[in-house]
Design a protein around this motif. Structure first.
Motif, PDB file in Angstrom:
ATOM      1  N   PRO A 127     -52.650   4.233  43.217  1.00 52.15           N
ATOM      2  CA  PRO A 127     -53.310   5.202  42.331  1.00 52.15           C
ATOM      3  C   PRO A 127     -53.139   4.866  40.848  1.00 52.15           C
ATOM      4  O   PRO A 127     -53.814   5.434  40.003  1.00 52.15           O
ATOM      5  N   TYR A 128     -52.230   3.916  40.558  1.00 49.80           N
ATOM      6  CA  TYR A 128     -52.015   3.513  39.162  1.00 49.80           C
ATOM      7  C   TYR A 128     -53.017   2.431  38.754  1.00 49.80           C
ATOM      8  O   TYR A 128     -53.510   2.425  37.634  1.00 49.80           O
ATOM      9  N   ALA A 129     -53.320   1.511  39.669  1.00 46.85           N
ATOM     10  CA  ALA A 129     -54.205   0.391  39.344  1.00 46.85           C
ATOM     11  C   ALA A 129     -55.685   0.700  39.563  1.00 46.85           C
ATOM     12  O   ALA A 129     -56.548   0.028  39.018  1.00 46.85           O
ATOM     13  N   SER A 130     -55.990   1.709  40.392  1.00 50.20           N
ATOM     14  CA  SER A 130     -57.393   1.939  40.773  1.00 50.20           C
ATOM     15  C   SER A 130     -58.162   2.850  39.812  1.00 50.20           C
ATOM     16  O   SER A 130     -59.352   3.059  39.977  1.00 50.20           O
ATOM     17  N   LEU A 131     -57.471   3.405  38.808  1.00 56.97           N
ATOM     18  CA  LEU A 131     -58.142   4.248  37.817  1.00 56.97           C
ATOM     19  C   LEU A 131     -58.125   3.547  36.457  1.00 56.97           C
ATOM     20  O   LEU A 131     -57.077   3.067  36.015  1.00 56.97           O
ATOM     21  N   ASN A 132     -59.268   3.498  35.794  1.00 57.91           N
ATOM     22  CA  ASN A 132     -59.379   2.840  34.495  1.00 57.91           C
ATOM     23  C   ASN A 132     -58.619   3.650  33.441  1.00 57.91           C
ATOM     24  O   ASN A 132     -58.970   4.793  33.161  1.00 57.91           O
ATOM     25  N   PRO A 133     -57.585   3.074  32.804  1.00 60.17           N
ATOM     26  CA  PRO A 133     -56.762   3.845  31.854  1.00 60.17           C
ATOM     27  C   PRO A 133     -57.507   4.237  30.578  1.00 60.17           C
ATOM     28  O   PRO A 133     -57.058   5.111  29.847  1.00 60.17           O
ATOM     29  N   ARG A 134     -58.662   3.595  30.332  1.00 63.15           N
ATOM     30  CA  ARG A 134     -59.412   3.898  29.101  1.00 63.15           C
ATOM     31  C   ARG A 134     -60.449   5.010  29.298  1.00 63.15           C
ATOM     32  O   ARG A 134     -61.115   5.396  28.348  1.00 63.15           O
ATOM     33  N   MET A 135     -60.600   5.460  30.542  1.00 60.34           N
ATOM     34  CA  MET A 135     -61.615   6.484  30.823  1.00 60.34           C
ATOM     35  C   MET A 135     -60.963   7.834  31.105  1.00 60.34           C
ATOM     36  O   MET A 135     -59.881   7.898  31.694  1.00 60.34           O
ATOM     37  N   THR A 136     -61.644   8.903  30.706  1.00 58.08           N
ATOM     38  CA  THR A 136     -61.157  10.244  31.043  1.00 58.08           C
ATOM     39  C   THR A 136     -61.442  10.503  32.522  1.00 58.08           C
ATOM     40  O   THR A 136     -62.249   9.793  33.150  1.00 58.08           O
ATOM     41  N   ILE A 137     -60.809  11.525  33.068  1.00 56.59           N
ATOM     42  CA  ILE A 137     -61.017  11.879  34.477  1.00 56.59           C
ATOM     43  C   ILE A 137     -62.480  12.268  34.715  1.00 56.59           C
ATOM     44  O   ILE A 137     -63.062  11.934  35.748  1.00 56.59           O
ATOM     45  N   ASN A 138     -63.077  12.932  33.735  1.00 55.51           N
ATOM     46  CA  ASN A 138     -64.493  13.302  33.837  1.00 55.51           C
ATOM     47  C   ASN A 138     -65.367  12.059  34.007  1.00 55.51           C
ATOM     48  O   ASN A 138     -66.289  12.037  34.831  1.00 55.51           O
ATOM     49  N   ASP A 139     -65.057  11.010  33.236  1.00 54.65           N
ATOM     50  CA  ASP A 139     -65.842   9.766  33.310  1.00 54.65           C
ATOM     51  C   ASP A 139     -65.568   9.000  34.601  1.00 54.65           C
ATOM     52  O   ASP A 139     -66.475   8.415  35.191  1.00 54.65           O
TER      53      ASP A 139
ATOM     54  N   PRO B 241     -55.735   8.997  32.845  1.00 51.85           N
ATOM     55  CA  PRO B 241     -54.873   8.778  34.029  1.00 51.85           C
ATOM     56  C   PRO B 241     -53.375   8.776  33.737  1.00 51.85           C
ATOM     57  O   PRO B 241     -52.587   9.252  34.565  1.00 51.85           O
ATOM     58  N   HIS B 242     -52.944   8.269  32.561  1.00 52.28           N
ATOM     59  CA  HIS B 242     -51.494   8.169  32.305  1.00 52.28           C
ATOM     60  C   HIS B 242     -50.831   9.541  32.177  1.00 52.28           C
ATOM     61  O   HIS B 242     -49.605   9.640  32.191  1.00 52.28           O
ATOM     62  N   GLU B 243     -51.630  10.602  32.058  1.00 53.97           N
ATOM     63  CA  GLU B 243     -51.081  11.949  31.907  1.00 53.97           C
ATOM     64  C   GLU B 243     -50.800  12.625  33.257  1.00 53.97           C
ATOM     65  O   GLU B 243     -50.408  13.789  33.296  1.00 53.97           O
ATOM     66  N   PHE B 244     -50.998  11.882  34.355  1.00 47.78           N
ATOM     67  CA  PHE B 244     -50.842  12.468  35.695  1.00 47.78           C
ATOM     68  C   PHE B 244     -49.754  11.754  36.485  1.00 47.78           C
ATOM     69  O   PHE B 244     -49.456  10.579  36.255  1.00 47.78           O
ATOM     70  N   SER B 245     -49.208  12.447  37.468  1.00 46.56           N
ATOM     71  CA  SER B 245     -48.242  11.843  38.398  1.00 46.56           C
ATOM     72  C   SER B 245     -48.999  11.013  39.434  1.00 46.56           C
ATOM     73  O   SER B 245     -50.230  11.078  39.521  1.00 46.56           O
TER      74      SER B 245
ATOM     75  N   ILE C 106     -57.232  12.367  42.343  1.00 48.63           N
ATOM     76  CA  ILE C 106     -58.390  11.979  41.524  1.00 48.63           C
ATOM     77  C   ILE C 106     -59.174  10.874  42.240  1.00 48.63           C
ATOM     78  O   ILE C 106     -60.407  10.891  42.265  1.00 48.63           O
ATOM     79  N   GLY C 107     -58.447   9.931  42.852  1.00 52.78           N
ATOM     80  CA  GLY C 107     -59.100   8.876  43.639  1.00 52.78           C
ATOM     81  C   GLY C 107     -59.884   9.444  44.812  1.00 52.78           C
ATOM     82  O   GLY C 107     -60.987   8.973  45.127  1.00 52.78           O
ATOM     83  N   VAL C 108     -59.328  10.473  45.455  1.00 50.16           N
ATOM     84  CA  VAL C 108     -60.026  11.140  46.570  1.00 50.16           C
ATOM     85  C   VAL C 108     -61.284  11.839  46.052  1.00 50.16           C
ATOM     86  O   VAL C 108     -62.353  11.741  46.657  1.00 50.16           O
ATOM     87  N   ALA C 109     -61.160  12.524  44.899  1.00 50.86           N
ATOM     88  CA  ALA C 109     -62.315  13.221  44.309  1.00 50.86           C
ATOM     89  C   ALA C 109     -63.429  12.229  43.980  1.00 50.86           C
ATOM     90  O   ALA C 109     -64.613  12.495  44.222  1.00 50.86           O
ATOM     91  N   ARG C 110     -63.053  11.079  43.431  1.00 45.29           N
ATOM     92  CA  ARG C 110     -64.057  10.044  43.107  1.00 45.29           C
ATOM     93  C   ARG C 110     -64.759   9.560  44.381  1.00 45.29           C
ATOM     94  O   ARG C 110     -65.975   9.362  44.398  1.00 45.29           O
ATOM     95  N   ALA C 111     -63.985   9.367  45.458  1.00 48.69           N
ATOM     96  CA  ALA C 111     -64.577   8.900  46.719  1.00 48.69           C
ATOM     97  C   ALA C 111     -65.556   9.925  47.304  1.00 48.69           C
ATOM     98  O   ALA C 111     -66.509   9.568  47.981  1.00 48.69           O
ATOM     99  N   LEU C 112     -65.301  11.219  47.028  1.00 41.34           N
ATOM    100  CA  LEU C 112     -66.139  12.284  47.588  1.00 41.34           C
ATOM    101  C   LEU C 112     -67.373  12.582  46.735  1.00 41.34           C
ATOM    102  O   LEU C 112     -68.247  13.348  47.159  1.00 41.34           O
ATOM    103  N   ALA C 113     -67.460  12.005  45.530  1.00 39.97           N
ATOM    104  CA  ALA C 113     -68.494  12.383  44.561  1.00 39.97           C
ATOM    105  C   ALA C 113     -69.918  12.270  45.112  1.00 39.97           C
ATOM    106  O   ALA C 113     -70.778  13.089  44.795  1.00 39.97           O
ATOM    107  N   LEU C 114     -70.173  11.279  45.964  1.00 45.79           N
ATOM    108  CA  LEU C 114     -71.539  11.035  46.452  1.00 45.79           C
ATOM    109  C   LEU C 114     -71.780  11.586  47.856  1.00 45.79           C
ATOM    110  O   LEU C 114     -72.747  11.211  48.518  1.00 45.79           O
TER     111      LEU C 114
ATOM    112  N   ARG D   9     -52.882  11.436  40.663  1.00 46.32           N
ATOM    113  CA  ARG D   9     -53.833  10.315  40.521  1.00 46.32           C
ATOM    114  C   ARG D   9     -54.527  10.018  41.841  1.00 46.32           C
ATOM    115  O   ARG D   9     -55.716   9.711  41.864  1.00 46.32           O
ATOM    116  N   GLN D  10     -53.761  10.099  42.921  1.00 47.02           N
ATOM    117  CA  GLN D  10     -54.398   9.822  44.213  1.00 47.02           C
ATOM    118  C   GLN D  10     -55.411  10.906  44.558  1.00 47.02           C
ATOM    119  O   GLN D  10     -56.451  10.622  45.165  1.00 47.02           O
TER     120      GLN D  10
END
Length: 326
Positions: free
Chosen positions: A105-117, A156-160, A167-175, A164-165
C-alpha cells in the motif's frame, strides 16, 4: 472443470517466461519459467485462493491474467473473450471489468497525488465522470471502504498502512468491476489490520457481487476467505479443491507439507506431524524435468523425472498433478 455458465475466468495452459539476455548484442541465453503451463477457472461470485511459497509465480499469474505482463502462450478467457489476443486499446477497455489490489500500500499509491486524484483517475481515464461528479463518486467510495470522505484532499503519506490499503480497495472499485485480483493485499499489514481488510473484502463481495482471485501465502487466512484453493509450486499448479476438502485431506505431497506447518489452535485436536522439506526450491531458470516437486519429494519415483504428471480430477472437483496419487 466447472459448468461453463458459472465461469467468469478460464485460464488454459498459461505460460509467462521472462527472457534472460547477455552480452553486448543482448542475445537471449535462457528464460525464467515464472508461470509454466497452468490451467484453472474462477466461478462467478466465488473467491479462489492461490497459495504457495515466495517466488512460485503467484503474483506473476495475477499480473499476466490482467495483461500487465504479456503472456508467452496460453489463453485467458474472460466471459468468452480471450484477453491475450486483444490489442492494447481493446484491453484497456476490458480493464473496466477487472481490477487489482496491489501488495504494497506504500508503493502502489502515487505520493504526489491527492486521494481524490488517485481514486478519481480511473473514472477520468475511462470517461465515466468529470469534475464535480468525480469528487462525489470518490466520497461514496471512501465511505464504502469506511474512510472519512473529508480525507479526499490529503496525500498518501498522511495515512497508515491499513488506511492506504483501503484507498487501494476504493480505487479498484471505482469502475464497478466484476473480477478483482487481490495480490497479497494483507501481507504488508499488521495482524490486527489484516483481519479488518479481509472482513471488508468479504462484505464488499456480498454487497457488490464481486469475484476474487486471492493471492496469499498465509494459509489460515486463505481458508477463511476462499471457496476453493489452488496450490502453486515453481510455476505450476499442483492441486485445486474446495477449501475444506483441501485442508482436511490434501493429496499432493507439497500441499501436505505446506499444511503441516499451519498451527492447530484446538489443544484437544491431535497435532499434525510436521513435514520438513529437504533442500531448496530449484531455479525457475532451469526447472527439474518431469514433476517440478520431485527433487524435494519423499515419494519420488523414476517416472517423476521422466514425465510431467497430468493435472487430473481424482475426486469430484478435486484436481491434482501427482503420479503417486491414484
Amino acid at each position: 472443470m466447472s459448468n461453463k455458465k458459472d465461469v467468469i475466468l478460464e485460464v488454459k495452459d498459461l505460460k509467462m517466461h521472462f527472457p534472460i539476455y547477455r552480452g553486448v548484442v543482448q542475445r537471449q541465453v535462457g528464460a525464467v519459467h515464472a508461470v509454466d503451463g497452468i490451467s484453472f477457472d474462477i466461478r462467478r461470485g466465488e473467491t479462489l485462493g492461490l497459495v504457495g511459497e515466495s517466488g512460485c509465480g503467484k503474483s506473476t499469474t495475477g499480473r499476466t491474467i490482467l495483461q500487465l505482463y504479456k503472456a508467452t502462450s496460453g489463453s485467458v478467457m474472460y466471459n468468452d473473450t480471450d484477453l491475450i489476443s486483444l490489442r492494447k486499446e481493446e484491453m484497456r477497455k476490458m480493464r473496466r471489468h477487472m481490477q487489482m489490489i496491489f501488495q504494497d500500500p506504500y508503493a502502489s499509491l502515487n505520493p504526489r497525488m491527492t486521494i481524490n486524484d488517485i481514486i478519481g483517475e480511473p473514472l477520468l481515464i475511462h470517461n465515466v465522470a468529470r469534475g464535480a461528479e468525480i469528487s462525489k463518486k470518490v466520497a461514496e467510495l471512501l465511505e464504502l471502504v469506511r474512510l472519512n470522505p473529508a480525507f479526499a484532499s490529503r496525500y498518501p503519506h498522511e495515512f497508515s498502512g491499513g488506511q492506504r490499503q483501503r484507498i487501494g480497495v476504493a480505487r479498484a472499485l471505482a469502475l464497478n468491476p466484476e473480477l478483482i485480483i487481490c495480490d497479497e493485499p494483507i501481507s504488508a499489514l499488521d495482524v490486527s489490520i489484516q483481519a479488518q481488510i479481509v472482513n471488508l473484502l468479504e462484505e464488499l463481495q456480498k454487497k457488490l457481487n464481486l469475484t476474487y482471485l486471492f493471492i496469499a501465502h498465509d494459509l489460515s487466512m486463505v481458508r477463511h476467505i476462499s471457496d476453493r484453493v489452488a496450490v502453486m509450486y515453481l510455476g505450476v499448479i499442483v492441486e485445486i479443491a474446495n477449501k475444506n476438502e483441501l485442508y482436511e485431506s490434501p493429496l499432493h505431497p507439497y500441499t501436505q507439507a505446506l499444511l503441516s506447518a499451519v498451527p492447530i489452535p484446538d489443544p484437544n485436536k491431535e497435532k499434525r506431524k510436521r513435514i520438513i522439506l529437504e533442500g531448496d526450491v530449484p531455479s525457475p531458470v532451469n526447472p527439474p524435468s518431469g514433476c517440478r516437486f520431485r527433487t524435494r519429494c519423499a515419494l519420488a519415483a523414476p517416472i517423476c523425472a521422466e514425465k510431467r504428471p497430468e493435472f487430473r480430477e481424482v475426486k469430484p472437483d478435486h484436481f491434482v498433478a501427482c503420479h503417486m496419487v491414484k
